[in-house]
Write an enzyme that holds these catalytic residues in place. Structure first.
Site, short mmCIF file in Angstrom:
data_model
loop_
_atom_site.label_atom_id
_atom_site.label_comp_id
_atom_site.label_asym_id
_atom_site.label_seq_id
_atom_site.Cartn_x
_atom_site.Cartn_y
_atom_site.Cartn_z
N LYS A 30 0.78 -1.22 0.03
CA LYS A 30 -0.12 -0.10 0.07
C LYS A 30 0.94 1.33 -0.07
O LYS A 30 0.65 2.23 -0.53
CB LYS A 30 -0.82 0.08 1.08
CG LYS A 30 -2.10 -1.11 0.96
CD LYS A 30 -2.86 -0.86 2.35
CE LYS A 30 -3.84 -2.23 2.46
NZ LYS A 30 -4.59 -2.09 3.59
N HIS A 75 1.06 -7.38 17.50
CA HIS A 75 -0.25 -8.39 17.49
C HIS A 75 -0.73 -8.33 18.98
O HIS A 75 -0.19 -8.34 20.03
CB HIS A 75 0.07 -9.57 17.07
CG HIS A 75 1.58 -10.19 16.95
ND1 HIS A 75 2.04 -10.27 18.58
CD2 HIS A 75 2.64 -10.15 16.41
CE1 HIS A 75 3.59 -10.52 18.09
NE2 HIS A 75 3.75 -10.60 16.92
C1 LIG Z 1 9.61 -4.98 21.33
C2 LIG Z 1 8.45 -4.55 22.19
C3 LIG Z 1 8.07 -3.06 22.15
C4 LIG Z 1 7.35 -5.34 21.63
O1 LIG Z 1 6.08 -4.89 22.37
P1 LIG Z 1 4.88 -5.90 22.69
O2 LIG Z 1 3.52 -5.17 23.18
O3 LIG Z 1 5.61 -7.05 23.57
O4 LIG Z 1 4.30 -6.69 21.35
P2 LIG Z 1 3.89 -6.32 19.94
O5 LIG Z 1 2.80 -7.48 19.37
O6 LIG Z 1 3.16 -5.03 20.09
O7 LIG Z 1 5.02 -6.32 18.91
C5 LIG Z 1 5.66 -7.40 18.84
C6 LIG Z 1 6.27 -7.07 17.38
O8 LIG Z 1 7.25 -6.25 17.58
C7 LIG Z 1 8.19 -6.08 16.82
N1 LIG Z 1 9.66 -5.97 17.44
C8 LIG Z 1 10.23 -6.72 18.32
N2 LIG Z 1 11.40 -6.04 18.86
C9 LIG Z 1 11.39 -4.85 18.28
C10 LIG Z 1 12.21 -3.76 18.50
N3 LIG Z 1 13.34 -3.67 19.25
N4 LIG Z 1 11.96 -2.50 17.87
C11 LIG Z 1 10.85 -2.58 16.92
N5 LIG Z 1 9.94 -3.59 16.73
C12 LIG Z 1 10.37 -4.76 17.52
C13 LIG Z 1 8.17 -7.65 16.33
O9 LIG Z 1 7.82 -7.70 14.87
C14 LIG Z 1 7.26 -8.31 16.93
O10 LIG Z 1 6.39 -9.24 16.55
P3 LIG Z 1 7.06 -10.80 16.49
O11 LIG Z 1 7.16 -11.10 17.95
O12 LIG Z 1 5.99 -11.37 15.99
O13 LIG Z 1 8.31 -10.91 15.90
C15 LIG Z 1 8.47 -4.70 23.55
O14 LIG Z 1 8.83 -6.20 23.73
C16 LIG Z 1 9.82 -4.08 24.08
O15 LIG Z 1 9.90 -2.96 24.56
N6 LIG Z 1 11.25 -4.77 24.05
C17 LIG Z 1 12.35 -4.34 24.26
C18 LIG Z 1 12.56 -3.97 25.91
C19 LIG Z 1 12.50 -5.43 26.53
O16 LIG Z 1 12.85 -6.37 26.03
N7 LIG Z 1 12.11 -5.44 27.82
C20 LIG Z 1 11.89 -6.33 28.54
C21 LIG Z 1 12.81 -6.31 29.70
S1 LIG Z 1 12.68 -4.71 30.58
#
Ligand SMILES: CC(C)(COP(=O)(O)OP(=O)(O)OC[C@H]1O[C@@H](n2cnc3c(N)ncnc32)[C@H](O)[C@@H]1OP(=O)(O)O)[C@@H](O)C(=O)NCCC(=O)NCCS
Length: 120
Positions: free
Chosen positions: A55, A103
């Site tokens: 898109k 997701h």
């Molecule tokens: C990355 C993060 C924002 C994902 O948020 P979430 O609410 O858990 O999950 P969501 O469904 O919104 O997003 C998942 C998707 O984010 C994406 N993603 C993963 N890591 C990412 C990053 N560092 N930056 C951007 N996008 C990211 C991936 O596509 C993931 O999909 P997948 O699991 O199918 O591969 C969250 O896990 C995070 O803040 N992680 C970093 C910090 C961390 O690991 N903290 C834990 C200890 S304090």
């Protein structure tokens, strides 16, 4: 700059995988992408991401752009990014691009932002 978005019910992807297995995955993903997407949510997220990218490119998936023209990978922090194949790069002149996938609640959603090179 153009953006694209897509949302997909994870269950829809799950049903297609239950029915067609790897054949369905191979329809929209490369071997490397399949190896990377170990969860159903990720498989649905990659589907949404490719639709969102199509898109943002302004054409959708179709005659001009196939699923396999888009290759998704992840960086060392798990963040997704994409590249177009060399063939597709001849058609779409991208300067920079970004995708984001999420997701929850049975849905996967993706947003793509693409900045295009200026054409003279
Ligand atoms: C990355 C993060 C924002 C994902 O948020 P979430 O609410 O858990 O999950 P969501 O469904 O919104 O997003 C998942 C998707 O984010 C994406 N993603 C993963 N890591 C990412 C990053 N560092 N930056 C951007 N996008 C990211 C991936 O596509 C993931 O999909 P997948 O699991 O199918 O591969 C969250 O896990 C995070 O803040 N992680 C970093 C910090 C961390 O690991 N903290 C834990 C200890 S304090």
């Amino acid at each position: 700059m153009k953006i694209g978005t897509d949302i997909i019910q994870i269950r829809r992807i799950e049903k297609l995988i239950d029915r067609y297995g790897d054949t369905f995955k191979q329809r929209y993903l490369t071997k490397e992408e399949i190896a990377l997407a170990r969860k159903i949510e990720t498989l649905a997220g990659f589907w949404a991401a490719k639709e969102a990218i199509s898109k943002a490119l302004g054409c959708g998936i179709g005659a001009q752009l196939a699923f396999h023209d888009i290759v998704i990978a992840k960086d060392d922090k798990g963040a997704p990014y994409f590249k177009l194949t060399k063939e597709a790069q001849k058609v779409f002149k991208i300067k920079s691009a970004s995708i984001s996938i999420s997701h929850d609640g049975g849905f996967a959603i993706a947003i793509a932002a693409i900045e295009f090179k200026k054409t003279v």
